[in-house]
Design an enzyme around this catalytic site. Structure first.
Site, PDB file in Angstrom:
ATOM      1  N   SER A 196     -36.041  48.182 -25.962  1.00 26.24           N
ATOM      2  CA  SER A 196     -35.469  49.305 -26.708  1.00 26.24           C
ATOM      3  C   SER A 196     -34.455  50.093 -25.887  1.00 26.24           C
ATOM      4  CB  SER A 196     -36.590  50.241 -27.176  1.00 26.24           C
ATOM      5  OG  SER A 196     -37.329  50.732 -26.066  1.00 26.24           O
ATOM      6  N   ASP A 244     -38.741  61.553 -25.495  1.00 29.60           N
ATOM      7  CA  ASP A 244     -40.082  60.965 -25.443  1.00 29.60           C
ATOM      8  C   ASP A 244     -40.501  60.562 -24.030  1.00 29.60           C
ATOM      9  OD1 ASP A 244     -38.474  58.814 -24.986  1.00 29.60           O
ATOM     10  OD2 ASP A 244     -39.032  57.709 -26.797  1.00 29.60           O
ATOM     11  N   HIS A 257     -36.983  57.029 -23.301  1.00 25.88           N
ATOM     12  CA  HIS A 257     -35.606  56.734 -23.656  1.00 25.88           C
ATOM     13  C   HIS A 257     -34.666  57.832 -23.145  1.00 25.88           C
ATOM     14  CE1 HIS A 257     -38.001  54.417 -26.635  1.00 25.88           C
ATOM     15  NE2 HIS A 257     -37.117  53.483 -26.303  1.00 25.88           N
TER      16      HIS A 257
END
Length: 832
Positions: free
Chosen positions: A129, A305, A308
């Site tokens: 991600s 978070d 990221h």
């Protein structure tokens, strides 16, 4: 800077043995303390000037350049001199969201540039991600309207049809067999092989296996197997492995708590060990992207978070990638990272041969025993008034022009090494109020420290105009190196300083022609040579168009216009107006005609462009194939010169009528008039500053600037000259810089700033303050030496005999046309 020593005050006589009253004793002590302060001040200046001469300064600067050349050569040889490696691995934040790679400049790519660079290419991001985030930031450079609308754990594809560009994201959260098989397919099938591959993965391995040591060992085994295929792929494509960014452990969710910075560091160590391994026949060509990780160390605290990165940090990584991919292709002037050195062109090689030939001739003449010469004192470029009578100058010997060319050759070599060769480092500008205003305070203190009595107290006397040019030039230098053009109030005030230079051009040349009436070809050639010599040499050596050094074309054209205005029939001089005052109306008529000429050009852009687009004139005024920059520069200060001419005319007439009081210590006008003018001047000066400080956009303010800049210029002149005590003193510090203001303005382009003024030259990496001090010291010494070289060559190149001068002018015209024909259509574009 040498100043005359001040007389040491005599010690007061003591009275008899009687004690002084307390009040008298206190006054005597205070008076003695003041005298001691004056004595210390005088002796301090004398001590500095005795040991720190310009000759010693130049020797020190030469030694510093040689040491720095050795240092940077060794640094690149032993410490890794690849600017691509610097870009990808090292850097620092200059401010919020402004990333500075180590030792080189990073260009901020726009959409059209990115599409041009990556046209018909396929770029693939493969990973987890965080790689997906990097993919989106990269795509947004190409298409700023792109949104992050793809599914999280699936492949995502982007295509730009116009440029045939494809950017894909492939979901591979772990470095495992699946990733290896994909790489194998690319190495075996050339048609499916991407042009650029960016990979990275580790967090899922840590998460799924709870950060176990077994998972780390398996990661190493998998990455070792993958590295073989990465290396093969790198033979035909550009491959990047992204090192793992840090996390904000306090903000991680419970199912991510095992992803610690300690774990990430271990995985990065494995990646470095495997990908930098020497097991293969040659070192791997896979490039490691670590700059984003370094940037994230400072910004991860702002993560939503904890895992990221903030968008600004992702953008740093994407822009680093874009610079690594595109700088060598598009060669942006402000993107020095990853750029290769272009080979010297024909004109640069010819100039090198000329300087080497001059050196050979000089050595031969020296061996034959020709005596040394003494340099004549250089005149002022604007007025060409000699400091000493011309007859006092010692004729130059036969070695003089060759010695001057040798010195110029050494200086041009330094220019080339600073801003064309890949020797010294470059960094981006970054404006803060402190980087502009703190140096201003420093130079103000130095200017006050070096204050002396003026030899004369006339309005705008020679010492005062030198002082004026000096402090203006220092302010402009600080403005350029600090990037203060980003701050509109500072920008507008500096625009006034440029207008003031042109004001002085009009004032100085009008005064010379009015008083002396010398319209001879010799003086015209002297002025044009002194204004243009350095720029012409730089155009050849640095491969820049003439218009790039915009101020010199500006003052050159205005000198020609002033000359034409004053020289055309009828020639009206002060001697002629002495016999009949009606001639003053003739001067006003000429100035009115010049004003109408300026207005016609200013409001007829199409006609202006037609005039200056005609070959070969266009070669002098085009920049990037357009004369828009010339139009902008000319129009912005179009009235400054005529304002200076009009001021000179009024002043000289009032001076002739003996209306002014210009004795030392005397106010310029009677008391009431002086006080009124001072009040109006101060109010006008402050009013303009308030208006400039409230400007919202440069475009809006530039529209008004030509009409109102004269307000602040005249206000300054009156404030500086109305009080008698103000005219009686000047700053020798600022005056010294004023004598070489033209050379300072031009030399800054390449040996103080860098990348054609877009960045800052870095001679001493890692210490910005020390770097500025050292580079400034060398830069000032070079500018002073260039002014002397120009003066030496002017005495040789411009003969006083009219026929000899005409023959040389004819030869120069023919030679220039040949050069223009050779360069027509294939040169004078940035980066060529």
């Amino acid at each position: 800077m040498e100043t005359e020593g001040e007389a040491v005050p005599h010690e007061p006589k003591r009275t008899g043995g009687a004690a002084l009253p307390l009040l008298d004793y206190t006054a005597a002590c205070c008076h003695g303390g003041a005298k001691m302060a004056v004595l210390a001040y005088s002796l301090g200046k004398r001590e500095i000037n005795q040991h720190f001469t310009i000759k010693n300064a130049k020797l020190i600067s030469l030694a510093a350049v040689l040491l720095l050349l050795c240092f940077h050569t060794a640094l690149r040889h032993y410490g890794g001199g690849d600017s691509c490696e610097w870009l990808l691995s090292r850097g620092r934040y200059l401010g919020d969201n402004v990333w500075q790679p180590y030792g080189c400049m990073m260009h901020k790519y726009k959409s059209i540039e990115a599409k041009t660079c990556l046209s018909k290419k396929r770029v693939v991001f493969a990973g987890d991600s965080r790689i997906r985030q990097l993919f989106y930031s990269f795509v947004k450079i190409i298409d700023p309207e792109r949104t992050e609308d793809g599914n999280k754990h699936e492949d995502i594809f982007f295509q730009d049809e116009k440029s045939s560009l494809n950017v894909d994201f492939l979901w591979y959260p772990e470095a495992n067999n699946s990733m290896k098989e994909r790489l194998m397919s690319w190495t075996h099938e050339a048609s499916a092989r991407p042009d650029v591959v960016i990979l990275g993965a580790a967090t899922w391995s840590i998460k799924l296996h709870s950060g176990s040591s077994e998972a780390l060992q398996q990661y190493k085994v998998n990455l070792t197997a993958i590295a073989v295929h990465l290396d093969r792929l790198a033979e035909h494509a550009e491959v990047y492995w992204v090192l793992q960014d840090p996390v904000n452990e306090d903000m991680l969710s419970d199912n991510r708590k095992m992803i610690t910075n300690q774990q990430l560091d271990l995985y990065n160590e494995v990646a470095l060990e495997v990908l930098n391994s020497s097991k293969y026949s040659r070192r791997t060509q896979v490039k490691l992207l670590a700059a984003a990780r370094q940037a994230a160390l400072e910004t991860i605290i702002n993560s939503d978070d904890g895992l990221h990165l903030p968008e600004s940090t992702r953008n740093v990584g994407a822009m680093v990638l874009m610079n690594s991919l595109c700088n060598k292709r598009l060669r942006p002037i402000d993107g020095s990272c990853c750029q290769t050195i272009p080979p010297p062109n024909l004109f640069q090689k010819l100039s090198a041969c000329l300087f080497l030939g001059a050196a050979v001739v000089f050595v031969v003449l020296h061996v034959l025993g020709y005596n040394r010469h003494r340099r004549p004192v250089p005149p002022d470029v604007e007025s060409l008034e000699e400091k000493k009578p011309a007859a006092a100058a010692v004729p130059l010997g036969p070695k003089a022009p060759f010695l001057a060319l040798c010195r110029m050759g050494v200086i041009m070599l330094y220019f080339y090494l600073c801003d064309r060769a890949d020797v010294f480092m470059k960094e981006q500008k970054f404006y803060t109020h402190s980087t502009f205003f703190i140096p201003l305070i420093y130079i103000l203190v130095l200017g006050v420290f070096y204050s002396d009595n003026s030899k004369e107290a006339k309005l705008l006397n020679r010492e005062q105009t030198d002082e004026w040019k000096g402090w203006m030039q220092l302010v402009i230098l600080i403005y350029h190196i600090s990037g203060a053009s980003a701050f509109v109030p500072v920008y507008m005030h500096v625009r006034v300083l440029v207008a003031a230079y042109l004001f002085q051009t009009g004032y100085g040349h009008f005064s010379f022609f009015w008083l002396k009436g010398d319209f001879g070809l010799y003086r015209v050639c002297q002025v044009l040579f002194r204004l243009n010599f350095l720029v012409v040499v730089l155009c050849v050596v640095m491969d820049r168009p003439y218009q790039f050094y915009y101020f010199v074309p500006l003052v050159t054209v205005w000198f020609v216009i002033i000359y034409a205005t004053m020289a055309m029939w009828p020639q009206i001089l002060q001697k002629r107006t002495n016999s009949s005052g009606i001639w003053h109306l003739g001067v006003l008529a000429k100035l009115l005609g010049l004003l109408l000429f300026i207005c016609f050009f200013a409001f007829s852009q199409r006609f202006f462009e037609r005039v200056f687009s005609v070959w070969p004139i266009s070669k002098l005024f085009e920049l990037d194939g357009s004369i828009h920059e010339w139009w902008f520069r000319w129009k912005l200060d179009r009235f400054a010169v005529i304002h200076g001419m009009m001021f000179a005319f009024i002043y000289l007439v009032l001076q002739k009528l003996q209306v002014l009081s210009e004795g030392k210590g005397e106010a310029l006008f009677p008391a009431k008039i002086s006080n009124l003018l001072l009040f109006v001047s101060v109010v006008s000066f402050i009013t303009y500053s308030i208006w400039a400080s409230n400007c919202k956009t440069k475009t809006e303010c530039n529209e008004m600037h030509p009409y109102i800049s004269v307000v602040q210029i005249l206000a300054f002149i009156l404030i500086r000259n109305i009080p008698g005590y103000a005219r009686s003193v000047y700053s020798s510090f600022f005056s010294w810089f004023g004598k070489i203001s033209l050379e300072l303005f031009i030399c800054q382009y390449h040996i103080w700033l860098a990348a054609d003024t877009k960045g800052i030259l870095v001679l001493i990496p890692g210490s910005p303050t020390l770097n500025i001090l050292v580079s400034t010291f060398i830069f000032v010494c070079v500018a002073h030496e260039v002014s002397l070289i120009t003066n030496d060559l002017a005495q040789v190149v411009i003969p006083k005999d009219s026929m000899a001068l005409l023959r040389r002018l004819g030869a120069v015209v023919v030679f220039s046309l040949i050069l223009l024909l050779l360069s027509r259509g294939n040169r004078l574009a940035p980066g060529t």
